[in-house]
Design a protein around this motif. Structure first.
Motif, short mmCIF file in Angstrom:
data_model
loop_
_atom_site.label_atom_id
_atom_site.label_comp_id
_atom_site.label_asym_id
_atom_site.label_seq_id
_atom_site.Cartn_x
_atom_site.Cartn_y
_atom_site.Cartn_z
N LYS A 67 0.82 -1.22 0.00
CA LYS A 67 0.00 0.00 0.00
C LYS A 67 0.86 1.27 0.00
O LYS A 67 0.65 2.17 -0.81
CB LYS A 67 -0.93 0.01 1.23
CG LYS A 67 -1.78 -1.25 1.36
CD LYS A 67 -2.65 -1.23 2.61
CE LYS A 67 -1.90 -1.18 3.93
NZ LYS A 67 -1.09 -2.38 4.22
N SER A 68 1.82 1.33 0.93
CA SER A 68 2.67 2.53 1.00
C SER A 68 3.52 2.65 -0.26
O SER A 68 3.71 3.76 -0.79
CB SER A 68 3.59 2.48 2.22
OG SER A 68 2.85 2.56 3.41
N THR A 69 4.02 1.53 -0.74
CA THR A 69 4.81 1.57 -1.97
C THR A 69 3.96 2.10 -3.12
O THR A 69 4.42 2.95 -3.91
CB THR A 69 5.36 0.16 -2.31
OG1 THR A 69 6.10 -0.32 -1.19
CG2 THR A 69 6.25 0.20 -3.54
N TYR A 90 2.69 11.16 5.59
CA TYR A 90 3.51 9.96 5.73
C TYR A 90 3.02 9.05 6.83
O TYR A 90 2.31 9.48 7.74
CB TYR A 90 4.96 10.36 5.99
CG TYR A 90 5.53 11.15 4.85
CD1 TYR A 90 6.19 10.52 3.82
CD2 TYR A 90 5.35 12.53 4.79
CE1 TYR A 90 6.69 11.24 2.75
CE2 TYR A 90 5.83 13.26 3.72
CZ TYR A 90 6.51 12.60 2.70
OH TYR A 90 6.97 13.32 1.64
N GLN A 91 3.44 7.76 6.74
CA GLN A 91 3.03 6.79 7.76
C GLN A 91 3.66 7.16 9.11
O GLN A 91 3.08 6.96 10.15
CB GLN A 91 3.46 5.38 7.31
CG GLN A 91 2.82 4.25 8.09
CD GLN A 91 3.03 2.89 7.43
OE1 GLN A 91 3.39 2.80 6.27
NE2 GLN A 91 2.79 1.83 8.17
N LYS A 92 4.87 7.74 9.07
CA LYS A 92 5.51 8.19 10.32
C LYS A 92 5.48 9.71 10.37
O LYS A 92 5.53 10.37 9.33
CB LYS A 92 6.96 7.69 10.36
CG LYS A 92 7.03 6.17 10.38
CD LYS A 92 8.36 5.69 10.93
CE LYS A 92 8.38 4.18 11.05
NZ LYS A 92 9.10 3.51 9.94
N ASP A 124 -1.31 8.36 4.41
CA ASP A 124 -0.86 7.01 4.74
C ASP A 124 -1.01 6.78 6.25
O ASP A 124 -0.20 7.28 7.03
CB ASP A 124 0.60 6.84 4.29
CG ASP A 124 1.04 5.38 4.29
OD1 ASP A 124 0.27 4.51 4.78
OD2 ASP A 124 2.15 5.11 3.81
N GLU A 125 -2.02 6.05 6.62
CA GLU A 125 -2.31 5.69 8.01
C GLU A 125 -2.37 6.90 8.96
O GLU A 125 -1.61 6.97 9.94
CB GLU A 125 -1.30 4.67 8.52
CG GLU A 125 -1.37 3.36 7.72
CD GLU A 125 -0.73 2.19 8.44
OE1 GLU A 125 -0.75 2.16 9.67
OE2 GLU A 125 -0.23 1.30 7.74
N PRO A 126 -3.27 7.83 8.68
CA PRO A 126 -3.36 9.02 9.55
C PRO A 126 -3.77 8.70 10.99
O PRO A 126 -3.56 9.53 11.88
CB PRO A 126 -4.42 9.88 8.85
CG PRO A 126 -5.20 8.96 8.00
CD PRO A 126 -4.24 7.88 7.57
#
Ligand SMILES: Nc1ncnc2c1ncn2[C@@H]1O[C@H](COP(=O)(O)OP(=O)(O)OP(=O)(O)O)[C@@H](O)[C@H]1O
Ligand SMILES: [Mg+2]
Length: 251
Positions: free
Chosen positions: A43-45, A85-87, A172-174
């Motif tokens: 997913k992130s890719t 971003y995820q992080k 991405d994954e908030p």
């Protein structure tokens, strides 16, 4: 109708690993489209390919029908695709407003940034203030970002994306790492943003996904398992077996 954003056969390999395998998807204007799937599904890719944060191996990314695959991330951002971003990605020792102003400035043409005319400065500040308001952070403008609660820092990241004046928000994954109250505030914010922006959302929290998204795509092992209206995907046997069924709590 041409979708606002579309991928055709989009692929990415890391050495022998095919992280994204010929994914073809459409993202329509003002639609909230969630991408779900187990850890490592790609997913992130996939969104990194959409936003120019990773070079693709094959396929196309079409924005209003024009191929933007391979463009650098800052160019994609200026075309109106903003991403978080995820992080967490804030400058912790800067104020909330400064973080937002830096993000707003990144959208200015290079010449404007170099000369810094007063009008450009004012415009950037206005854009930063509007983005903070839209993310529910007007009252926090002067706070040092790193001293805020984690949930508010993630809200700030959304504000920073909004400050770049995107048409498409890629998140991405908030909700990652948030407690229940923080999650509820973020879901309310995302529902509000979904009315005004085209949203591409990666999220493991299925309650949040069902509350926000109209369209759902499921990735497993780099491939697109299924895509469609949320209710259709919810009822899909293949998706139940692969992801939503027994053991789905694990995600
Ligand atoms: N830069 C990289 N180099 C090598 N392999 C990578 C790289 N980035 C991701 N991968 C691999 O590609 C696969 C897909 O990873 P990705 O991060 O896209 O998954 P994801 O669906 O976002 O997972 P998660 O839900 O855990 O965030 C994984 O096997 C991962 O280890
Ligand atoms: Mg990921």
């Amino acid at each position: 109708m041409t979708p606002l954003l579309e991928t055709r056969g989009l692929s990415k390999s890391f050495g022998g690993l095919v992280a994204v395998n010929a994914v073809s998807l459409c993202f329509n204007e003002r639609e909230a489209h969630a991408i779900i799937g187990p850890n490592g599904a790609g997913k992130s890719t996939f969104v990194n390919l959409l936003t120019g944060h990773l070079p693709h191996s094959d396929g196309h990314v079409l924005l209003n029908g024009a191929d933007i695959a391979g463009l650098a991330a800052h160019k994609v951002s200026r075309l109106g695709i903003g991403r978080s971003y995820q992080k967490t990605n804030v400058f912790p020792s800067f104020t909330v407003f400064e973080n937002c102003r830096l993000a707003a400035q990144s959208r200015l043409p290079t010449s404007m940034r170099f000369f810094r005319p007063a009008s450009a400065y004012a415009e950037v500040s206005e854009r930063a203030a509007a983005a903070l308001a839209a993310a529910g952070l007007s009252g926090r403008a002067g706070r040092i970002a790193g001293t805020m609660a984690y949930g508010e820092q993630r809200q700030l990241e959304i504000a920073m994306v909004l400050a770049t004046e995107p048409r498409i928000l890629v998140l991405d994954e908030p909700l990652a790492g948030m407690g229940r109250e923080e999650s509820e505030a973020m879901v309310a914010l995302l529902k509000d943003l979904a009315r005004r922006y085209t949203l591409i959302l990666i999220e493991h929290d299925m309650d949040a996904v069902f509350a926000i998204a109209q369209v759902l795509s499921v990735m497993v092992n780099g491939t697109l398992l299924e895509t469609g209206p949320v209710e259709q995907i919810r009822a899909s046997r293949a998706v139940q077996d692969a992801y939503l069924g027994d053991g789905a709590e694990a995600y």
